[in-house]
Enzyme design. Sequence first.
Site, mmCIF file in Angstrom:
data_model
loop_
_atom_site.group_PDB
_atom_site.id
_atom_site.type_symbol
_atom_site.label_atom_id
_atom_site.label_comp_id
_atom_site.label_asym_id
_atom_site.label_seq_id
_atom_site.Cartn_x
_atom_site.Cartn_y
_atom_site.Cartn_z
ATOM 1 N N ARG A 74 7.704 -9.664 5.622
ATOM 2 C CA ARG A 74 8.465 -9.789 4.708
ATOM 3 C C ARG A 74 8.946 -8.249 4.172
ATOM 4 O O ARG A 74 8.117 -7.371 4.174
ATOM 5 C CB ARG A 74 7.770 -10.459 3.434
ATOM 6 C CG ARG A 74 8.617 -10.552 2.078
ATOM 7 C CD ARG A 74 7.920 -11.206 1.230
ATOM 8 N NE ARG A 74 8.463 -11.530 -0.226
ATOM 9 C CZ ARG A 74 8.203 -11.517 -1.379
ATOM 10 N NH1 ARG A 74 6.923 -11.209 -1.419
ATOM 11 N NH2 ARG A 74 9.006 -11.816 -2.382
ATOM 12 N N PHE A 79 12.351 -2.200 -2.496
ATOM 13 C CA PHE A 79 11.097 -2.986 -3.157
ATOM 14 C C PHE A 79 9.870 -2.714 -2.416
ATOM 15 O O PHE A 79 9.204 -1.899 -2.393
ATOM 16 C CB PHE A 79 11.492 -4.491 -3.482
ATOM 17 C CG PHE A 79 10.048 -5.098 -4.086
ATOM 18 C CD1 PHE A 79 9.434 -4.416 -4.906
ATOM 19 C CD2 PHE A 79 9.824 -6.392 -3.849
ATOM 20 C CE1 PHE A 79 8.118 -4.841 -5.537
ATOM 21 C CE2 PHE A 79 8.625 -6.887 -4.479
ATOM 22 C CZ PHE A 79 8.043 -6.232 -5.263
ATOM 23 N N GLN A 82 5.815 -5.874 3.390
ATOM 24 C CA GLN A 82 4.530 -6.678 3.618
ATOM 25 C C GLN A 82 3.906 -6.997 4.836
ATOM 26 O O GLN A 82 4.774 -7.627 5.614
ATOM 27 C CB GLN A 82 4.632 -7.958 2.376
ATOM 28 C CG GLN A 82 3.311 -8.619 2.223
ATOM 29 C CD GLN A 82 3.317 -9.716 1.336
ATOM 30 O OE1 GLN A 82 4.331 -10.061 0.323
ATOM 31 N NE2 GLN A 82 2.280 -10.670 1.313
ATOM 32 N N ASN A 121 -1.642 -10.078 -2.888
ATOM 33 C CA ASN A 121 -2.645 -11.266 -3.526
ATOM 34 C C ASN A 121 -1.782 -12.143 -4.063
ATOM 35 O O ASN A 121 -0.573 -12.460 -3.809
ATOM 36 C CB ASN A 121 -3.477 -10.558 -4.574
ATOM 37 C CG ASN A 121 -2.725 -10.153 -5.907
ATOM 38 O OD1 ASN A 121 -1.811 -10.551 -6.303
ATOM 39 N ND2 ASN A 121 -3.087 -8.881 -6.362
ATOM 40 N N PHE A 132 0.867 -4.439 1.310
ATOM 41 C CA PHE A 132 2.302 -3.956 1.228
ATOM 42 C C PHE A 132 2.528 -2.381 1.000
ATOM 43 O O PHE A 132 1.777 -1.554 0.539
ATOM 44 C CB PHE A 132 3.167 -4.731 0.178
ATOM 45 C CG PHE A 132 2.628 -4.506 -1.370
ATOM 46 C CD1 PHE A 132 3.186 -3.514 -2.096
ATOM 47 C CD2 PHE A 132 2.059 -5.275 -1.723
ATOM 48 C CE1 PHE A 132 3.151 -3.514 -3.444
ATOM 49 C CE2 PHE A 132 1.449 -5.125 -3.254
ATOM 50 C CZ PHE A 132 1.997 -4.154 -3.998
ATOM 51 N N LEU A 141 3.913 -3.378 -11.057
ATOM 52 C CA LEU A 141 2.969 -4.142 -10.466
ATOM 53 C C LEU A 141 1.585 -3.482 -10.592
ATOM 54 O O LEU A 141 0.391 -3.966 -10.300
ATOM 55 C CB LEU A 141 2.961 -3.718 -8.884
ATOM 56 C CG LEU A 141 4.350 -4.344 -8.280
ATOM 57 C CD1 LEU A 141 4.544 -4.101 -6.775
ATOM 58 C CD2 LEU A 141 4.449 -6.040 -8.612
ATOM 59 N N HIS A 145 -1.783 -5.370 -8.971
ATOM 60 C CA HIS A 145 -2.200 -5.040 -7.543
ATOM 61 C C HIS A 145 -2.963 -3.774 -7.130
ATOM 62 O O HIS A 145 -2.682 -2.849 -7.866
ATOM 63 C CB HIS A 145 -0.955 -5.091 -6.793
ATOM 64 C CG HIS A 145 -0.098 -6.282 -6.596
ATOM 65 N ND1 HIS A 145 -0.272 -7.342 -5.687
ATOM 66 C CD2 HIS A 145 0.663 -6.696 -7.411
ATOM 67 C CE1 HIS A 145 0.195 -8.448 -5.741
ATOM 68 N NE2 HIS A 145 1.237 -8.099 -6.923
#
Length: 214
Positions: A74, A79, A82, A121, A132, A141, A145
Amino acid sequence: CSVTPDFFKKATMKAYLTISHGSTTLGTLRLTLRPDIVPKTVENFVHFLTTSKESADGDSSEKNAGYKNSTFHRIIPTFMAQGGDFLNHDGTGSTSLYGPSFPDENFLLSHSQRGTLSMANSGADTNGCQFFITFKATAQLDGKHVVFGYVDWNDDEESARVLDSLERVQTNRRRGDRPLETVRIVECGIVDVGKKTKGGRDEKGELGRMNAEE
């Protein structure tokens, strides 16, 4: 590769991911890990970084699989990218050194810069093998995370170039931002910068690496 406990007593550890896109090798991302802040999280990452099915003496269990030959499934420009799902290669697979998952260690490090290395997660205390890398600061975030390192893109031209290339990978947004061509980790490991060559220099190249085949 057997990583000694002394490695996790250091303030920082150096690691690397060599990445390909389709049939093209993009190059190597050099990483700084923070075992002084999140030792359990770093140990989990290093375990999968230095273990592969090929090097596990015939044991193909989840704990003895690793990041080598796994994919970034991904990628979202501006951004993050991942990866780490070496089980299903689509974001649905997860395991850890400590069991199916392990708790959030702490949130002392923040998503304050491009190249932040953080745990993926599915909610609180569900860390596994997926991680990521951010393409920009992502303060939203923080507290959700666990950050455990960063890409050395400020100090390493190749890492900066590879991070840029990773962000430009074309994806299919209708299929969960999956790359149109496979983005794969073809080599990975840690770098023993404490080892010395005969000339007295730190080994930061091939000789200093402990990778997934050792």
